[in-house]
Design a protein around this motif. Structure first.
Motif: not given
Ligand SMILES: *Cc1c(COP(=O)(O)O)cnc(C)c1O
Length: 229
Positions: A41-43, A62-64, A81-83, A199-202, A215-220, A224-226
């Protein structure tokens, strides 16, 4: 509430991702129940996290630290926390996060041991750098046992498994097959570390093929984060 356009957008994206996770699990002959979806959910605002929570999501990434702390105050759940970790933020991270995915420094583990309040727990994934791409975080696989011993030597810290990010521009099959080999060796030595955060969105479907349990999925899901990140 259901007619709110943001609610509709998130619920439709989420259903698609959950469907794709189900198919990827089936294709890999794995149970869907072994795979946790962490929505990153970052940003994005706490209002989006509330929508996700209402849709049954309980794992948020979250990254921050400051951003995570703020949203975790508003929404109950399991917070990840994954940042990139900064020593001066560790104390704060421990106030809201239940999981840290990005541990790659023995000094940070010592700080965590000192800063973790009595009776509190924190679950840890060690981040491994694939193909020596240390600039995206993580340690080389030879370093993992040392970090693992450091985690296991303290009360309150539990060793969950490994985390990795596929190198940019590389075939994720290559990255995640390498990760699966590293994890297989590692979990023979550290049998409690069965989890694999990858694993992320792509590339989450490929990660599932190679054994990802988180799996850590955000933008999909959220768009897309700006901003930076
Ligand atoms: C931002 C981020 C994600 C999510 O990425 P998306 O491409 O938005 O799915 C997963 N893992 C880490 C470590 C990230 O920084």
């Amino acid at each position: 509430m259901d007619l709110d356009p943001r609610h509709l957008e998130i619920s439709s994206n989420l259903a698609k991702i959950q469907g794709r996770i189900r198919i990827a699990a089936n294709n890999a002959q794995r149970s869907e129940a072994e795979i946790a979806l962490i929505v990153v959910t970052k940003t994005y605002p706490a209002s989006d996290v509330k929508i996700l929570s209402g849709l049954g999501i309980d794992n948020f990434g979250e990254n921050r630290s400051a951003e995570g702390e703020e949203k975790a105050r508003d929404v109950q759940g399991l917070w990840h926390f994954q940042g990139q970790i900064q020593s001066n933020k560790i104390k704060q991270i421990l106030t809201w996060a239940h999981f840290i995915h990005s541990l790659d420094d023995a000094r940070h583990i010592s700080y965590i041991k000192k800063a973790l309040p009595e009776g509190k727990k924190i679950s840890i994934f060690l981040q491994v750098a694939l193909d020596g791409q240390l600039h995206r975080g993580g340690v080389s696989d030879e370093m993992l046992p040392l970090l693992a011993e450091e985690v296991l030597s303290a009360d309150g810290l539990s060793l969950e498994g490994l985390m990795a990010v596929a190198p940019l521009g590389q075939d994720p099959h290559r990255a995640f097959s390498q990760l699966a080999r590293i994890h297989s060796v590692f979990s023979q030595q550290f049998p409690m570390a069965k989890k694999l955060s990858a694993g992320m969105s792509n590339d989450f479907e490929v990660a599932i093929e190679y054994g990802a349990t988180h799996v850590r999925v955000g933008s999909s899901i959220l768009g897309v984060r700006t901003g930076p990140l």
